[in-house]
Design a protein around this motif. Structure first.
Motif, PDB file in Angstrom:
ATOM      1  N   TYR A 194       0.835  -1.207   0.000  1.00  0.00           N
ATOM      2  CA  TYR A 194       0.000   0.000   0.000  1.00  0.00           C
ATOM      3  C   TYR A 194       0.869   1.256   0.000  1.00  0.00           C
ATOM      4  O   TYR A 194       0.613   2.216  -0.746  1.00  0.00           O
ATOM      5  N   ILE A 195       1.906   1.280   0.838  1.00  0.00           N
ATOM      6  CA  ILE A 195       2.767   2.465   0.920  1.00  0.00           C
ATOM      7  C   ILE A 195       3.502   2.700  -0.393  1.00  0.00           C
ATOM      8  O   ILE A 195       3.595   3.836  -0.873  1.00  0.00           O
ATOM      9  N   ARG A 197       2.574   1.802  -3.343  1.00  0.00           N
ATOM     10  CA  ARG A 197       1.586   2.273  -4.318  1.00  0.00           C
ATOM     11  C   ARG A 197       1.239   3.733  -4.057  1.00  0.00           C
ATOM     12  O   ARG A 197       1.102   4.535  -4.994  1.00  0.00           O
ATOM     13  N   LEU A 198       1.137   4.097  -2.794  1.00  0.00           N
ATOM     14  CA  LEU A 198       0.816   5.473  -2.414  1.00  0.00           C
ATOM     15  C   LEU A 198       1.874   6.449  -2.920  1.00  0.00           C
ATOM     16  O   LEU A 198       1.552   7.558  -3.378  1.00  0.00           O
ATOM     17  N   HIS A 199       3.152   6.028  -2.860  1.00  0.00           N
ATOM     18  CA  HIS A 199       4.244   6.914  -3.276  1.00  0.00           C
ATOM     19  C   HIS A 199       4.699   6.677  -4.713  1.00  0.00           C
ATOM     20  O   HIS A 199       5.659   7.313  -5.167  1.00  0.00           O
ATOM     21  N   GLU A 236      -3.475   6.335   7.895  1.00  0.00           N
ATOM     22  CA  GLU A 236      -4.329   5.340   7.253  1.00  0.00           C
ATOM     23  C   GLU A 236      -3.642   3.976   7.170  1.00  0.00           C
ATOM     24  O   GLU A 236      -4.313   2.933   7.167  1.00  0.00           O
ATOM     25  N   VAL A 237      -2.306   3.962   7.124  1.00  0.00           N
ATOM     26  CA  VAL A 237      -1.578   2.682   7.074  1.00  0.00           C
ATOM     27  C   VAL A 237      -1.864   1.868   8.332  1.00  0.00           C
ATOM     28  O   VAL A 237      -2.187   0.674   8.262  1.00  0.00           O
TER      29      VAL A 237
END
Length: 282
Positions: A194-195, A197-199, A236-237
């Motif tokens: 997720y992280i 993908r976020l960055h 949110e993580v």
């Protein structure tokens, strides 16, 4: 002390690149030693099957639990696209947290290739602080180190604390063990997919993802401290991870004004007072 001062003075005047690199390594180690010494923590090396790890430890009572702190990713990258050649952190936040812990038994574990001379770790290479930093062999090595630490307080349980990427390691280790009393994470990377993908950065298929083992730690009391102003690992993580854990033993504590690389150690004594627990008992 006189030798350290002379080396530090020499580092101020050299101008050759390899010597500057050696000076930076000295400064990072000196900074860590300076943090640990006033807290009575002794530097040591722990030999595991895959890596030699550097630790600082204080074991004062063999009949008490052990608080084990796991460092973040350190200086893994020099820029968004250029990895470092040495992941040793310039300012070891995980160590600063350990130093702020007044418990009688406190151990800090650096991650593979941090603080330990590369000559002792022929396996070390850029992948182990980039795409493979949460690989199975990394988790195994850290877990073996905790095995060696645990025998210093026989039969006592382990409280795991992980900062940033060290939080991922803490969760992955906890899923393998049966002696973990609690988990605390600080600005924790609890879902690397997720992280990333976020960055907008590459996936890490050679690493394990802590959120994938969330249900495996569901019965362990845990608190995940997240900085309200953390733009690297936003709150949110932690919320996503707690939802994946389910049950009644996991919660998020958002810290107002805190950033990812902020002065967490200053707030740590107060945050330590927030005790992980399970509603209605374990």
């Amino acid at each position: 002390m006189r030798t350290a001062s002379l080396v530090a003075l020499w580092c101020l005047v050299v101008s050759v690149a390899p010597l500057l690199s050696a000076c930076e390594q000295f400064e990072r180690n000196a900074h860590a030693n300076g943090l640990a010494a006033p807290a009575g923590m002794r530097r040591e090396q722990i030999v595991t099957a895959n890596f030699v790890l550097t630790a600082w430890s204080r074991i004062g009572r063999s009949n008490q639990q052990i608080d084990v702190y796991i460092e973040g990713d350190g200086l893994a990258w020099l820029s968004r696209s250029e990895p470092s050649l040495d992941p040793t952190p310039r300012e070891a936040t995980g160590l600063a947290l350990a130093v702020a812990d007044p418990a009688p038994n406190v151990v800090y574990l650096a991650r593979p290739c941090q603080f330990t001379p590369m000559a002792l770790n022929p396996r070390c290479g850029v992948p182990y602080w980039t795409g493979r930093r949460f690989a199975a062999e990394v988790v195994t090595s850290m877990n073996e180190a905790i095995d060696q630490i645990a025998v210093r307080a026989p039969g006592q349980r382990i409280n795991l604390v992980g900062y940033s990427g060290g939080a991922a390691i803490a969760i992955l280790i906890a899923a393998r063990r049966r002696d973990v009393e609690s988990i605390r994470t600080v600005a924790g990377n609890l879902d690397d997919e997720y992280i990333n993908r976020l960055h907008g950065v590459s996936r890490m298929p050679d690493s394990e993802n802590p959120i994938d083992v969330a249900t495996g730690v569901a019965s362990i009391p845990q608190v995940h401290f997240s900085g309200a102003d953390d733009e690297v690992v936003p709150p949110e993580v932690a919320r996503r991870f707690v939802r994946a854990v389910g049950g009644r033993c996991s919660r998020v504590q958002t810290v107002p004004g805190a950033t990812h690389g902020g002065d967490w150690s200053h707030q740590w004594p107060a945050l330590l007072a927030i005790t992980p627990g399970c509603g209605g008992g374990r």
